[in-house]
Design a protein around this motif. Structure first.
Motif, short mmCIF file in Angstrom:
data_model
loop_
_atom_site.label_atom_id
_atom_site.label_comp_id
_atom_site.label_asym_id
_atom_site.label_seq_id
_atom_site.Cartn_x
_atom_site.Cartn_y
_atom_site.Cartn_z
N VAL B 221 -26.19 -59.68 -28.49
CA VAL B 221 -27.24 -60.96 -28.39
C VAL B 221 -28.45 -60.44 -29.28
O VAL B 221 -28.74 -61.29 -30.48
CB VAL B 221 -27.62 -61.14 -27.09
N ALA B 222 -29.31 -59.65 -28.87
CA ALA B 222 -30.88 -59.54 -29.31
C ALA B 222 -30.51 -58.73 -30.90
O ALA B 222 -31.54 -58.99 -31.44
CB ALA B 222 -31.40 -58.42 -28.61
N GLY B 223 -29.60 -58.35 -31.11
CA GLY B 223 -29.57 -57.91 -32.77
C GLY B 223 -29.02 -58.59 -33.52
O GLY B 223 -28.92 -58.54 -34.94
N ALA B 224 -28.54 -59.76 -33.16
CA ALA B 224 -28.10 -61.26 -34.20
C ALA B 224 -29.10 -61.27 -35.31
O ALA B 224 -30.34 -61.35 -34.79
CB ALA B 224 -27.69 -62.25 -33.39
N ALA B 225 -28.74 -61.64 -36.41
CA ALA B 225 -29.46 -61.97 -37.55
C ALA B 225 -29.49 -63.58 -37.91
O ALA B 225 -28.14 -64.08 -37.48
CB ALA B 225 -29.69 -61.09 -38.69
N THR B 226 -30.26 -64.16 -38.56
CA THR B 226 -30.16 -65.42 -38.69
C THR B 226 -29.08 -65.57 -40.13
O THR B 226 -29.23 -64.75 -40.67
CB THR B 226 -31.53 -66.10 -39.29
N ILE B 227 -28.74 -66.58 -40.41
CA ILE B 227 -27.80 -67.04 -41.44
C ILE B 227 -28.41 -66.62 -42.80
O ILE B 227 -27.81 -65.93 -43.71
CB ILE B 227 -27.23 -68.44 -41.42
N SER B 228 -29.77 -67.14 -42.80
CA SER B 228 -30.28 -66.85 -44.21
C SER B 228 -30.60 -65.29 -44.44
O SER B 228 -30.65 -65.00 -45.44
CB SER B 228 -31.63 -67.58 -44.14
N ALA B 229 -31.02 -64.44 -43.28
CA ALA B 229 -31.36 -63.30 -43.29
C ALA B 229 -30.06 -62.54 -43.85
O ALA B 229 -29.87 -61.74 -44.50
CB ALA B 229 -31.72 -62.38 -41.96
N LEU B 230 -28.91 -62.82 -43.34
CA LEU B 230 -27.73 -62.30 -43.80
C LEU B 230 -27.38 -62.37 -44.98
O LEU B 230 -26.77 -61.68 -45.75
CB LEU B 230 -26.59 -62.71 -42.63
N GLU B 231 -27.53 -63.76 -45.45
CA GLU B 231 -27.26 -64.23 -46.72
C GLU B 231 -28.00 -63.33 -47.64
O GLU B 231 -27.56 -62.79 -48.71
CB GLU B 231 -27.40 -65.58 -46.83
N SER B 232 -29.36 -63.18 -47.41
CA SER B 232 -30.08 -62.27 -48.39
C SER B 232 -29.74 -60.85 -48.41
O SER B 232 -29.68 -60.04 -49.24
CB SER B 232 -31.51 -61.93 -47.66
N MET B 233 -29.34 -60.24 -47.24
CA MET B 233 -28.88 -58.88 -47.27
C MET B 233 -27.52 -58.79 -48.13
O MET B 233 -27.31 -57.84 -48.74
CB MET B 233 -28.52 -58.39 -45.61
N LEU B 234 -26.66 -59.61 -47.86
CA LEU B 234 -25.39 -59.67 -48.68
C LEU B 234 -25.63 -59.88 -50.13
O LEU B 234 -25.22 -59.03 -50.89
CB LEU B 234 -24.35 -60.60 -48.25
N THR B 235 -26.38 -60.77 -50.62
CA THR B 235 -26.74 -60.89 -52.08
C THR B 235 -27.55 -59.69 -52.51
O THR B 235 -27.32 -59.07 -53.65
CB THR B 235 -27.68 -61.98 -52.15
N GLU B 236 -28.36 -59.13 -51.63
CA GLU B 236 -29.18 -57.90 -52.16
C GLU B 236 -28.14 -56.73 -52.28
O GLU B 236 -28.47 -55.83 -53.34
CB GLU B 236 -30.44 -57.71 -51.24
N ALA B 237 -27.10 -56.66 -51.41
CA ALA B 237 -26.23 -55.52 -51.64
C ALA B 237 -25.28 -55.74 -52.90
O ALA B 237 -24.54 -54.87 -53.07
CB ALA B 237 -25.32 -55.38 -50.24
N GLY B 238 -25.23 -56.88 -53.54
CA GLY B 238 -24.62 -57.16 -54.78
C GLY B 238 -23.56 -58.08 -54.38
O GLY B 238 -22.68 -58.42 -55.46
N PHE B 239 -23.20 -58.67 -53.44
CA PHE B 239 -22.10 -59.44 -53.30
C PHE B 239 -22.35 -60.82 -53.77
O PHE B 239 -23.38 -61.35 -53.82
CB PHE B 239 -21.87 -59.83 -51.56
N VAL B 240 -21.41 -61.59 -53.95
CA VAL B 240 -21.24 -63.03 -54.68
C VAL B 240 -20.27 -63.85 -53.60
O VAL B 240 -19.72 -63.34 -53.03
CB VAL B 240 -20.62 -63.01 -56.23
N HIS B 241 -20.44 -64.93 -54.17
CA HIS B 241 -19.68 -65.94 -53.19
C HIS B 241 -19.95 -65.88 -51.59
O HIS B 241 -18.72 -65.54 -51.02
CB HIS B 241 -18.00 -65.89 -53.60
N VAL B 242 -21.00 -65.82 -51.28
CA VAL B 242 -21.31 -65.39 -49.89
C VAL B 242 -21.25 -67.01 -49.00
O VAL B 242 -21.93 -67.70 -49.48
CB VAL B 242 -22.87 -64.98 -49.69
N THR B 243 -20.54 -66.71 -48.06
CA THR B 243 -20.40 -68.10 -47.38
C THR B 243 -20.51 -67.69 -45.79
O THR B 243 -19.57 -66.59 -45.41
CB THR B 243 -19.07 -68.95 -47.31
N ILE B 244 -21.32 -68.28 -45.08
CA ILE B 244 -21.56 -67.99 -43.72
C ILE B 244 -21.45 -69.36 -42.87
O ILE B 244 -21.96 -70.31 -43.00
CB ILE B 244 -22.84 -67.32 -43.29
N GLU B 245 -20.22 -69.23 -42.17
CA GLU B 245 -19.94 -70.67 -41.55
C GLU B 245 -19.77 -70.50 -39.92
O GLU B 245 -19.12 -69.65 -39.49
CB GLU B 245 -18.29 -70.80 -41.94
N PRO B 246 -20.80 -71.38 -39.52
CA PRO B 246 -20.65 -71.01 -37.85
C PRO B 246 -19.52 -71.90 -37.15
O PRO B 246 -18.93 -72.63 -38.04
CB PRO B 246 -21.96 -71.97 -37.37
#
Lengths: 64, 281
Positions: B221-246
């Motif tokens: 629960v408490a460690g969950a990150a927001t979609i936008s935070a996760l998108e930034s982390m993935l993009t910064e790591a170098g990933f492309v075509h990032v999709t996060i779908e609730p």
């Protein structure tokens, strides 16, 4: 672990290759032994077929 | 002994738990669950309903088919996930798959069926009791293409560019250093490889007492990150075509995670997909 899987295994800290020393193996896999990093020299034990690849500071404080 | 953390692992905000406390809580909780998995039903664990029928209902809500549930023997399915990463991963025969936080091994065994005898599935988990449970299940499932390692997902013992697909089920939220987890996933993936992750994401600010409770972190629960935070982390790591779908109906099972509080007001299960670009792309 199977010896064929050595290719995709590396030291968790510096990602260098590991050197395998087998203590015991059966027909399927390596049951016990040691994986030693060729770069930093850290030794990772293989116990009951499972390589313990935890970083050194995490390996020492496994909760009981 | 002194604890030597990497700089990245210690840069949590002041109101957040330190990495070591968080990791210890996670290991203790899942060590306990694994140790008790042989004798199911403990009301302190989020796994397991009162009956086998309830367990099946929870698994179905997570997205597993009856066929999936029938395909895996032993106590590999601890119902600790929040989705079915193998279903979204569209694995091919011969793929090498890495499962971050493999637990009892259920998703690894499902992936093993998809990749076949020429493929490999490697599960990494930092909890010794979980790896032990998973290994017992290798024998129960006669799965010669699945292996488990005791390891930390922030420090993967996996060679560069050696994996086709990284899967993970409700685990990345537990990490005190998610950017590092995504950097490691990127490193181990071959160019063109991808991540297919089920995880909880944050939809509203949690009450402070919950956010700083190690048990709440360990309970996904408490460690969950927001979609936008996760998108930034993935993009910064170098990933492309990032999709996060609730996942629309995940409130049905998330509501059951806590007796006092409706956690579906704060978190939702989601599928997280991203690709490492092809070489030269």
């Amino acid at each position: 672990m199977k010896e064929s899987m050595m290719d995709i295994l590396c030291c968790p800290m510096d990602k260098a290759d590991l050197e395998l020393e087998v203590d015991h193996e059966d027909e399927d896999e390596i049951v016990s032994g040691t994986l030693t990093c060729t770069e930093c020299g850290e030794a990772y034990p293989i116990e009951e077929g499972v390589p313990n690849m935890l970083p050194p500071d995490m390996r020492d404080d496994v909760p009981a | 002994m002194s604890v030597t953390e990497t700089p990245a692992a210690t840069r949590d905000d002041a109101d957040q738990l330190d990495a070591k406390t968080q990791r210890t809580a996670v290991r203790e909780r899942y060590g306990r669950i694994a140790a008790e998995s042989g004798s199911c039903c403990d009301d302190t664990a989020s796994c397991c309903g009162e009956t086998a029928a309830e367990d099946t209902q929870v698994s179905t809500q997570h997205g597993y088919s009856a066929d999936d549930l029938a395909a895996v023997a032993g106590d590999a399915n601890l119902n600790l996930g929040c989705g079915n990463p193998t279903a979204i991963a569209s694995l091919d025969a011969g793929d090498t798959v890495l499962d971050l936080g493999s637990g009892g091994g259920f998703d690894c065994f499902l992936a093993a069926r998809e990749v076949g005898p020429d493929g490999h599935v490697v599960g990494v988990d930092m909890t010794p009791e979980m790896v032990e449970t998973a290994r017992d299940n290798v024998a129960a499932n006669d799965a010669s293409n699945v292996e488990f390692r005791l390891g930390e997902i922030e420090h993967l013992p996996v060679a560069d560019a050696s994996v086709d697909v990284v899967i993970s089920n409700c685990v990345v939220n537990l990490s005190p250093d998610k950017p590092q987890v995504f950097r490691e996933a990127y490193r181990v993936l071959r160019p063109g490889g991808r991540v297919a992750i089920s995880d909880v994401v944050l939809t509203a600010d949690l009450p402070t007492d919950l956010r700083t409770d190690p048990e709440s972190v360990a309970a996904c629960v408490a460690g969950a990150a927001t979609i936008s935070a996760l998108e930034s982390m993935l993009t910064e790591a170098g990933f492309v075509h990032v999709t996060i779908e609730p996942k629309a109906d995940s409130d049905e099972f998330i509501r059951e995670w806590d007796d006092a509080l409706d956690l579906s007001e704060y978190i939702v299960a989601a599928t997280i997909e991203a690709e490492r670009p092809e070489a030269g792309a």
